[in-house]
Design a protein around this motif. Structure first.
Motif, PDB file in Angstrom:
ATOM      1  N   ASN A  11      -0.154  -2.874  15.777  1.00  0.00           N
ATOM      2  CA  ASN A  11      -0.127  -2.596  14.433  1.00  0.00           C
ATOM      3  C   ASN A  11      -0.706  -1.312  14.234  1.00  0.00           C
ATOM      4  O   ASN A  11      -0.208  -0.222  13.475  1.00  0.00           O
ATOM      5  CB  ASN A  11      -0.912  -3.483  13.573  1.00  0.00           C
ATOM      6  CG  ASN A  11      -2.463  -3.663  13.996  1.00  0.00           C
ATOM      7  OD1 ASN A  11      -2.761  -3.275  15.187  1.00  0.00           O
ATOM      8  ND2 ASN A  11      -3.250  -4.181  13.179  1.00  0.00           N
ATOM      9  N   CYS A  12      -1.711  -0.841  15.172  1.00  0.00           N
ATOM     10  CA  CYS A  12      -2.006   0.643  15.226  1.00  0.00           C
ATOM     11  C   CYS A  12      -0.931   1.446  15.599  1.00  0.00           C
ATOM     12  O   CYS A  12      -0.832   2.728  14.924  1.00  0.00           O
ATOM     13  CB  CYS A  12      -3.290   0.934  16.173  1.00  0.00           C
ATOM     14  SG  CYS A  12      -4.559  -0.285  15.636  1.00  0.00           S
ATOM     15  N   LEU A  13      -0.002   1.297  16.183  1.00  0.00           N
ATOM     16  CA  LEU A  13       0.913   2.056  16.814  1.00  0.00           C
ATOM     17  C   LEU A  13       1.981   2.212  15.674  1.00  0.00           C
ATOM     18  O   LEU A  13       2.365   3.227  15.481  1.00  0.00           O
ATOM     19  CB  LEU A  13       1.768   1.636  18.090  1.00  0.00           C
ATOM     20  CG  LEU A  13       0.826   1.612  19.371  1.00  0.00           C
ATOM     21  CD1 LEU A  13       1.710   0.745  20.444  1.00  0.00           C
ATOM     22  CD2 LEU A  13       0.392   3.060  19.648  1.00  0.00           C
ATOM     23  N   ARG A  21       5.728  10.114  11.068  1.00  0.00           N
ATOM     24  CA  ARG A  21       7.142  10.258  10.692  1.00  0.00           C
ATOM     25  C   ARG A  21       7.200  10.912   9.321  1.00  0.00           C
ATOM     26  O   ARG A  21       7.776  11.567   8.955  1.00  0.00           O
ATOM     27  CB  ARG A  21       8.107   9.075  10.888  1.00  0.00           C
ATOM     28  CG  ARG A  21       9.169   9.085  10.305  1.00  0.00           C
ATOM     29  CD  ARG A  21      10.357   8.018  10.686  1.00  0.00           C
ATOM     30  NE  ARG A  21       9.486   6.901  11.101  1.00  0.00           N
ATOM     31  CZ  ARG A  21       9.450   5.745   9.791  1.00  0.00           C
ATOM     32  NH1 ARG A  21       9.971   6.307   8.742  1.00  0.00           N
ATOM     33  NH2 ARG A  21       8.798   4.703   9.735  1.00  0.00           N
ATOM     34  N   LEU A  22       6.395  10.167   8.396  1.00  0.00           N
ATOM     35  CA  LEU A  22       6.375  10.654   7.047  1.00  0.00           C
ATOM     36  C   LEU A  22       5.375  11.631   6.596  1.00  0.00           C
ATOM     37  O   LEU A  22       5.513  12.149   5.414  1.00  0.00           O
ATOM     38  CB  LEU A  22       6.015   9.304   6.179  1.00  0.00           C
ATOM     39  CG  LEU A  22       7.151   8.284   6.317  1.00  0.00           C
ATOM     40  CD1 LEU A  22       6.582   6.757   5.517  1.00  0.00           C
ATOM     41  CD2 LEU A  22       8.354   8.707   5.896  1.00  0.00           C
ATOM     42  N   ALA A  23       4.722  12.012   7.739  1.00  0.00           N
ATOM     43  CA  ALA A  23       3.657  13.257   7.294  1.00  0.00           C
ATOM     44  C   ALA A  23       2.649  12.716   6.036  1.00  0.00           C
ATOM     45  O   ALA A  23       2.423  13.714   5.267  1.00  0.00           O
ATOM     46  CB  ALA A  23       4.016  14.571   7.216  1.00  0.00           C
ATOM     47  N   SER A  24       2.313  11.512   5.755  1.00  0.00           N
ATOM     48  CA  SER A  24       1.648  11.125   4.945  1.00  0.00           C
ATOM     49  C   SER A  24       1.028   9.656   4.775  1.00  0.00           C
ATOM     50  O   SER A  24       1.627   8.801   5.361  1.00  0.00           O
ATOM     51  CB  SER A  24       2.619  11.257   3.317  1.00  0.00           C
ATOM     52  OG  SER A  24       1.957  10.594   2.253  1.00  0.00           O
ATOM     53  N   LEU A  62      -0.786  15.367   6.447  1.00  0.00           N
ATOM     54  CA  LEU A  62      -0.836  15.216   7.729  1.00  0.00           C
ATOM     55  C   LEU A  62      -0.168  16.158   8.598  1.00  0.00           C
ATOM     56  O   LEU A  62       0.852  16.398   8.574  1.00  0.00           O
ATOM     57  CB  LEU A  62      -0.663  13.648   8.346  1.00  0.00           C
ATOM     58  CG  LEU A  62      -1.572  12.671   7.561  1.00  0.00           C
ATOM     59  CD1 LEU A  62      -1.208  11.348   8.035  1.00  0.00           C
ATOM     60  CD2 LEU A  62      -3.155  12.998   7.678  1.00  0.00           C
ATOM     61  N   ALA A  63      -0.763  16.801   9.752  1.00  0.00           N
ATOM     62  CA  ALA A  63      -0.287  17.615  10.907  1.00  0.00           C
ATOM     63  C   ALA A  63      -0.700  16.809  12.002  1.00  0.00           C
ATOM     64  O   ALA A  63      -2.052  16.664  12.353  1.00  0.00           O
ATOM     65  CB  ALA A  63      -0.561  19.090  10.604  1.00  0.00           C
ATOM     66  N   LEU A  64       0.272  16.729  12.984  1.00  0.00           N
ATOM     67  CA  LEU A  64       0.025  16.297  14.430  1.00  0.00           C
ATOM     68  C   LEU A  64      -0.623  17.329  15.140  1.00  0.00           C
ATOM     69  O   LEU A  64      -0.283  18.531  15.095  1.00  0.00           O
ATOM     70  CB  LEU A  64       1.078  15.610  14.977  1.00  0.00           C
ATOM     71  CG  LEU A  64       2.047  14.545  14.415  1.00  0.00           C
ATOM     72  CD1 LEU A  64       3.431  14.247  15.133  1.00  0.00           C
ATOM     73  CD2 LEU A  64       1.128  13.080  14.945  1.00  0.00           C
ATOM     74  N   THR A  65      -1.675  16.790  15.919  1.00  0.00           N
ATOM     75  CA  THR A  65      -2.065  17.858  17.093  1.00  0.00           C
ATOM     76  C   THR A  65      -1.287  17.623  18.168  1.00  0.00           C
ATOM     77  O   THR A  65      -0.271  17.017  18.154  1.00  0.00           O
ATOM     78  CB  THR A  65      -3.521  17.272  17.483  1.00  0.00           C
ATOM     79  OG1 THR A  65      -3.245  16.059  17.933  1.00  0.00           O
ATOM     80  CG2 THR A  65      -4.628  17.062  16.345  1.00  0.00           C
ATOM     81  N   ASP A  66      -1.388  18.771  18.895  1.00  0.00           N
ATOM     82  CA  ASP A  66      -0.366  18.855  20.286  1.00  0.00           C
ATOM     83  C   ASP A  66      -0.539  17.510  21.061  1.00  0.00           C
ATOM     84  O   ASP A  66       0.738  17.062  21.385  1.00  0.00           O
ATOM     85  CB  ASP A  66      -1.144  20.121  21.103  1.00  0.00           C
ATOM     86  CG  ASP A  66      -0.840  21.236  20.715  1.00  0.00           C
ATOM     87  OD1 ASP A  66      -0.048  21.312  19.613  1.00  0.00           O
ATOM     88  OD2 ASP A  66      -1.484  22.330  21.042  1.00  0.00           O
ATOM     89  N   TYR A  71       2.227  12.053  22.028  1.00  0.00           N
ATOM     90  CA  TYR A  71       2.005  10.742  21.945  1.00  0.00           C
ATOM     91  C   TYR A  71       3.110  10.069  20.890  1.00  0.00           C
ATOM     92  O   TYR A  71       3.645   9.014  20.900  1.00  0.00           O
ATOM     93  CB  TYR A  71       0.665  10.444  21.426  1.00  0.00           C
ATOM     94  CG  TYR A  71       0.231   8.887  21.704  1.00  0.00           C
ATOM     95  CD1 TYR A  71       0.212   8.517  22.851  1.00  0.00           C
ATOM     96  CD2 TYR A  71      -0.027   8.094  20.763  1.00  0.00           C
ATOM     97  CE1 TYR A  71      -0.040   7.033  23.295  1.00  0.00           C
ATOM     98  CE2 TYR A  71      -0.600   6.698  20.834  1.00  0.00           C
ATOM     99  CZ  TYR A  71      -0.518   6.301  22.030  1.00  0.00           C
ATOM    100  OH  TYR A  71      -0.691   5.031  22.364  1.00  0.00           O
ATOM    101  N   TYR A  72       3.373  10.692  19.844  1.00  0.00           N
ATOM    102  CA  TYR A  72       4.280  10.173  18.751  1.00  0.00           C
ATOM    103  C   TYR A  72       5.894  10.150  19.306  1.00  0.00           C
ATOM    104  O   TYR A  72       6.243   9.087  18.956  1.00  0.00           O
ATOM    105  CB  TYR A  72       4.214  11.219  17.583  1.00  0.00           C
ATOM    106  CG  TYR A  72       5.409  11.172  16.517  1.00  0.00           C
ATOM    107  CD1 TYR A  72       5.531  10.208  15.977  1.00  0.00           C
ATOM    108  CD2 TYR A  72       6.538  12.044  16.319  1.00  0.00           C
ATOM    109  CE1 TYR A  72       6.538   9.803  15.014  1.00  0.00           C
ATOM    110  CE2 TYR A  72       7.378  11.944  15.562  1.00  0.00           C
ATOM    111  CZ  TYR A  72       7.760  10.816  14.741  1.00  0.00           C
ATOM    112  OH  TYR A  72       8.508  10.343  13.974  1.00  0.00           O
ATOM    113  N   ARG A  73       6.158  11.216  20.256  1.00  0.00           N
ATOM    114  CA  ARG A  73       7.445  11.019  20.773  1.00  0.00           C
ATOM    115  C   ARG A  73       7.658   9.916  21.748  1.00  0.00           C
ATOM    116  O   ARG A  73       8.588   9.112  21.521  1.00  0.00           O
ATOM    117  CB  ARG A  73       7.725  12.357  21.643  1.00  0.00           C
ATOM    118  CG  ARG A  73       8.128  13.516  20.632  1.00  0.00           C
ATOM    119  CD  ARG A  73       8.807  14.496  21.512  1.00  0.00           C
ATOM    120  NE  ARG A  73       7.941  15.135  22.632  1.00  0.00           N
ATOM    121  CZ  ARG A  73       7.014  16.154  22.173  1.00  0.00           C
ATOM    122  NH1 ARG A  73       7.054  16.759  21.018  1.00  0.00           N
ATOM    123  NH2 ARG A  73       6.352  16.648  23.404  1.00  0.00           N
ATOM    124  N   VAL A  74       6.478   9.593  22.393  1.00  0.00           N
ATOM    125  CA  VAL A  74       6.372   8.266  23.188  1.00  0.00           C
ATOM    126  C   VAL A  74       6.493   6.755  22.342  1.00  0.00           C
ATOM    127  O   VAL A  74       7.165   6.012  22.632  1.00  0.00           O
ATOM    128  CB  VAL A  74       5.346   8.480  24.063  1.00  0.00           C
ATOM    129  CG1 VAL A  74       5.307   6.971  25.084  1.00  0.00           C
ATOM    130  CG2 VAL A  74       5.523   9.646  25.216  1.00  0.00           C
TER     131      VAL A  74
END
Length: 307
Positions: A11-13, A21-24, A62-66, A71-74
């Motif tokens: 559920n965390c993933l 994906r939605l940046a929100s 929201l903006a993803l860190t490096d 991690y998001y792609r995986v």
């Protein structure tokens, strides 16, 4: 610690993938049917578990860190593959069954009428409808085909190819004859905005079909409508339109039956060309079954002529 025990909770993933994906957080909570605080807690738990921040909280969202980007792609790839494998196992493997995904509006107003003709020609094929509003939530493995409005670059489901069902399509201002008789026909765009009840969809997926976009495409100056009826369901608003409660933007091909039967009429004669096309979505990596191939042939043939 083994790799199996190092896995974070699913559920965390899911919360992380949706928010990224939605940046929100707000949009993620709507999609997951959770509160914003619940989504935030799951993301915080994941960040704590990993020992790394995954997001930078900004005023604009929201903006993803490096680290979060990698991690998001995986996570996105893993969840998609897991969903496809699970859906394939759940589905009944049969050449005589067909699962079609679509939105509530398309399924009830247009697709159901196509199915009746198809079933008359192919009574041996069992059909299952899968109703999912947003095609971006559609996993390729859970359906044979999808019927959705496709807007290239904006509404582009992963792993699906799109074929337009109509060469061109217009967007018109629609209402019921009852409403038109009661309220009168607007003489201009300005009168429509100032005096009539406009149906407004509160849904980011439909942001490309809005009253403001329609108005500006016509070269008219946009102003906030005086009267609106809002909902996060286009199907609900179309039913309200049929019941004489206001005017809405609608596709002329999608609602061709209602227009021909006089259940809907055009409040204004002005049209704009639709940016999206009603399209048949096909999973790119799966082999098309006999039933799916016959249905595709049925839809793509002129007037349903598959002879």
């Amino acid at each position: 610690m083994s790799a199996r025990h190092a896995l974070p909770p699913l559920n965390c993933l899911r919360a992380f993938e949706t928010a990224a994906r939605l940046a929100s957080i707000t949009r993620a909570s709507h999609e997951l049917a959770l509160t914003q605080s619940a989504v935030s807690r799951q993301i915080q738990r994941l960040e704590s578990d990993l020992g790394q921040p995954l997001f930078e909280r900004q005023l604009t969202g929201l903006a993803l860190t490096d680290t979060g980007e990698r991690y998001y792609r995986v996570v996105q790839r893993t969840l998609r593959e897991l969903g496809e494998a699970s859906a394939e196992i759940r589905r009944r493997p049969s050449e005589q069954s067909l699962t079609i995904a679509s939105s509530p509006t398309i399924a009830s107003f247009w697709l159901s009428r196509q199915l009746s003709g198809f079933q008359a020609h192919y009574p041996d094929i069992s059909i299952r409808m899968l109703i999912i509003e947003d095609p971006n939530r559609l996993e390729p493995g859970e359906c044979d085909l999808g019927v959705y409005y496709h807007l290239q670059g904006e509404v582009d489901p992963v792993g699906m190819t799109a074929e337009a069902l109509f060469d061109q399509e217009q967007v018109a201002v629609l209402c019921s004859p009852t409403y038109l008789a009661r309220e009168g026909r607007p003489e201009s765009v300005i009168e429509l905005l100032e005096r009539h009840v406009l149906m407004v969809v509160e849904d980011h997926y439909h942001d490309w079909l809005t009253w403001q976009c329609w108005c500006e495409t016509l070269g008219e100056k946009w102003r906030t409508p005086a009267r609106t009826l809002s909902a996060n369901s286009y199907q609900l608003l179309m039913n309200a339109t049929l019941a004489g409660q206001g005017v809405t933007l609608g596709w002329t091909c999608l609602f061709e039956h209602e227009l021909q039967q006089g259940l809907l009429v055009e409040a204004l004669e002005t049209h704009i060309e639709s940016r999206g096309r009603l399209s048949l979505l096909t999973p790119g990596q799966s082999q098309m079954t006999r039933a799916a191939g016959l249905f595709r042939q049925w839809l793509m043939a002129p007037n349903g002529d598959t002879s």
